[in-house]
Enzyme design. Structure first.
Site, short mmCIF file in Angstrom:
data_model
loop_
_atom_site.label_atom_id
_atom_site.label_comp_id
_atom_site.label_asym_id
_atom_site.label_seq_id
_atom_site.Cartn_x
_atom_site.Cartn_y
_atom_site.Cartn_z
N ASP A 101 -2.75 10.93 0.46
CA ASP A 101 -2.98 11.70 -0.76
C ASP A 101 -2.86 13.18 -0.43
O ASP A 101 -3.37 13.62 0.60
CB ASP A 101 -4.40 11.44 -1.27
N HIS A 124 0.64 6.22 -6.08
CA HIS A 124 -0.76 6.63 -6.20
C HIS A 124 -1.02 7.13 -7.62
O HIS A 124 -1.56 8.19 -7.87
CB HIS A 124 -1.09 7.74 -5.16
N HIS A 156 -5.67 17.44 1.42
CA HIS A 156 -6.50 16.60 0.55
C HIS A 156 -7.97 16.98 0.77
O HIS A 156 -8.28 17.89 1.53
CB HIS A 156 -6.23 15.13 0.88
N ASP A 167 -10.08 3.55 -0.95
CA ASP A 167 -8.92 2.88 -1.54
C ASP A 167 -7.76 2.74 -0.55
O ASP A 167 -6.83 1.97 -0.81
CB ASP A 167 -8.46 3.60 -2.84
N HIS A 168 -7.80 3.45 0.57
CA HIS A 168 -6.71 3.38 1.54
C HIS A 168 -7.02 2.49 2.74
O HIS A 168 -6.13 2.23 3.55
CB HIS A 168 -6.33 4.79 2.01
N HIS A 171 -5.86 8.44 5.50
CA HIS A 171 -7.19 9.05 5.49
C HIS A 171 -8.24 8.01 5.15
O HIS A 171 -7.92 6.88 4.77
CB HIS A 171 -7.24 10.23 4.49
N HIS A 227 -10.48 7.48 2.84
CA HIS A 227 -11.05 7.16 1.53
C HIS A 227 -10.89 5.65 1.32
O HIS A 227 -9.88 5.06 1.73
CB HIS A 227 -10.35 7.94 0.42
#
Lengths: 325, 325
Positions: free
Chosen positions: B230, B288, B159, B86-87, B82, B84
């Site tokens: 996530d 995570h 998520h 941090d990914h 996804h 976000h």
């Protein structure tokens, strides 16, 4: 609280209340485009008066900040030189972590044309909203950012894309207070001494006026820190760095790779030293080191002959900048 | 060479040439949104048959890759869950370093709607052009990517933004070769044994035909690796993980933070264990992990009771996945 920032002519020399503020530079990443196990992507933190300024923000900057004595919450301003990935890919992660840490203080990001699109566009892609006031302001060579106690001048560099250097210069400090002279003039020890030190005239009980110039020595220069990467050697960097306390300069290549440095619009270590020498810089730090160099020797060849105090920066290196007398 | 990838129905069970391929998972980053000194942002490398698949690519992934035995040049595919930060914030740096390393092999990036805009838009902002064939293809739940020796099924997660899980499953392997049976049937030792093992019929000198099923045991299941973050606990993850060799699952919080996990659409460690248990997964890796946990104890509380083999992943952890019998 942050000072006013904007585009105004530099004000005339000001005598300024300026106690003995510690100032520290921390190199967070010192590699060029490709990180190595020992060198992260470009970023430098400058701490002064409880405030942190960040120069560039390559991938991994937020991780490096965790390893040093720099509080991310204190970052007031990020100064971006140019929009190559190695200098900006840490911005989103930093913003995200500041948000998650509950930041409320404003943050200003300055950079060349395109920085606004990059930061705001990336935030849109990643659906990142922050709860603090974030302003992204593009600057151009010649701009001066006036802040409490110092100015930051923006100057042009010579790279493959539009690139800006930044010269931070503290305001002048009042000269040294001459205790004997103050006593001889009959200024009573106490608050009047402080007012004279801060640049105010005082009225003595006998009706005479004493001016600061009568008891203070020559005004003292503030510290000057100049950040110049990525760039080929250029006159603008020499002018901007004139008399700097510290010059942080592109030294991607060793002197034998001068042709490659020209082609990629970077500098060799010796070229950086020549610039620092011509600008009469007190201390030169070489950074943006190509991943090909695992040892300092090829980079330092010929450098110390030009500038005995030159040093190669390394990740997590701390440098205290003393006040000037 | 990469296999065909696209959206097709899953083919019927195939007997496939499949020697004893080593398979290894390397956790590159195991934190959640904020990295810590010990946990970087999410990324997992899976090595199989000289090829590397990367699941997510948080900031710092290219630096982590330098610390492990994973060759970035072998990364054939990046699977993004996804959008976000941090990914995905490590993608630009990885592309830049692959380019500078002279890569010529193609690279495929798969991810949910928006991945194409993010990757190509970021490349435009940063004026990054690569010299290898880069394709960015959006996938949706139900898609199956067919590759040489395995399939990757895309499934939905639960998520705060559209998020995809990935289940990689190797093709079936032929059953164990029964030497006594082959001898009894009069199949001469030599090339015919190999052909039978690879699933071909053979014609004996006396005119008889021997089919693989006469000398091979039951076909053996391929390994199955499922990546689910996530996400809040969800039925789709249970279905997708059914019988997996390895499940890598969101375990952002310890069990006492279940309310927070619901609110942020993440899972607790115990919820992840319950999912793995229900899906009869052989081995669960919890990842995570929220930056609040510096010790494993609060996360492991109640987990091993449900699933004795569960482990908390840590950065640079290597896991070999044995063939199934």
């Amino acid at each position: 609280m942050m000072g006013f920032t904007g585009r105004r002519a530099r004000p005339a020399l000001r005598l300024f209340r300026n106690p003995a503020l510690p100032m520290k530079i921390t190199f967070l990443g010192t590699s060029s485009a490709t990180p190595t196990l020992r060198r992260g992507l470009p970023a430098v933190a400058l701490q002064r008066d409880g405030e942190v300024l960040l120069f560039d923000c390559g991938e991994g900057t937020q991780m490096q900040l965790q390893k040093v004595e720099v509080r991310p919450s204190r970052i007031a301003m990020l100064l971006v030189t140019h929009l190559h990935g190695d200098h900006v890919t840490g911005i989103m992660g930093l913003l995200m972590s500041l948000k998650l840490a509950g930041r409320t203080e404003p943050l200003i990001i300055h950079g060349p044309a395109g920085i606004k699109d990059y930061v705001l566009g990336s935030m849109r892609y990643l659906r990142l909203r922050v709860d603090f006031a974030l302003s992204v302001e593009e600057v151009v060579p010649g701009d001066v950012l006036h802040r409490a106690g110092y100015d930051i001048s923006v100057f042009p560099l010579d790279h493959t894309v539009p690139t800006l250097g930044y010269a931070l210069e503290e305001n002048m400090r009042p000269g040294r207070f001459n205790v004997e002279r103050a006593r001889a003039l009959g200024v009573p020890e106490g608050p009047m001494w402080g007012r004279l030190q801060r640049g105010d005239c005082v009225l003595l009980p006998d009706g005479r006026t004493v001016a600061p110039a009568e008891v203070l020595g020559q005004p003292r220069r503030g510290r000057k820190i100049v950040y110049a990467l990525d760039t080929a050697p250029c006159r603008d960097a020499i002018s901007a760095a004139a008399g700097a306390s510290v010059l942080i300069h592109d030294a991607t290549f060793a002197p034998e790779e001068e042709a490659l440095a020209r082609q990629r619009k970077h500098s060799t270590s010796v070229e950086a030293a020549a610039i620092a020498q011509e600008a009469a810089v007190e201390q030169l730090y070489l950074t943006h080191i190509s991943a090909r160099y695992t040892h300092a020797a090829p980079l330092m060849r010929g450098v110390r002959r030009l500038l005995p105090t030159a040093r190669i920066a390394h990740d997590l290196m701390d440098v205290e900048i003393p006040l000037r007398e």
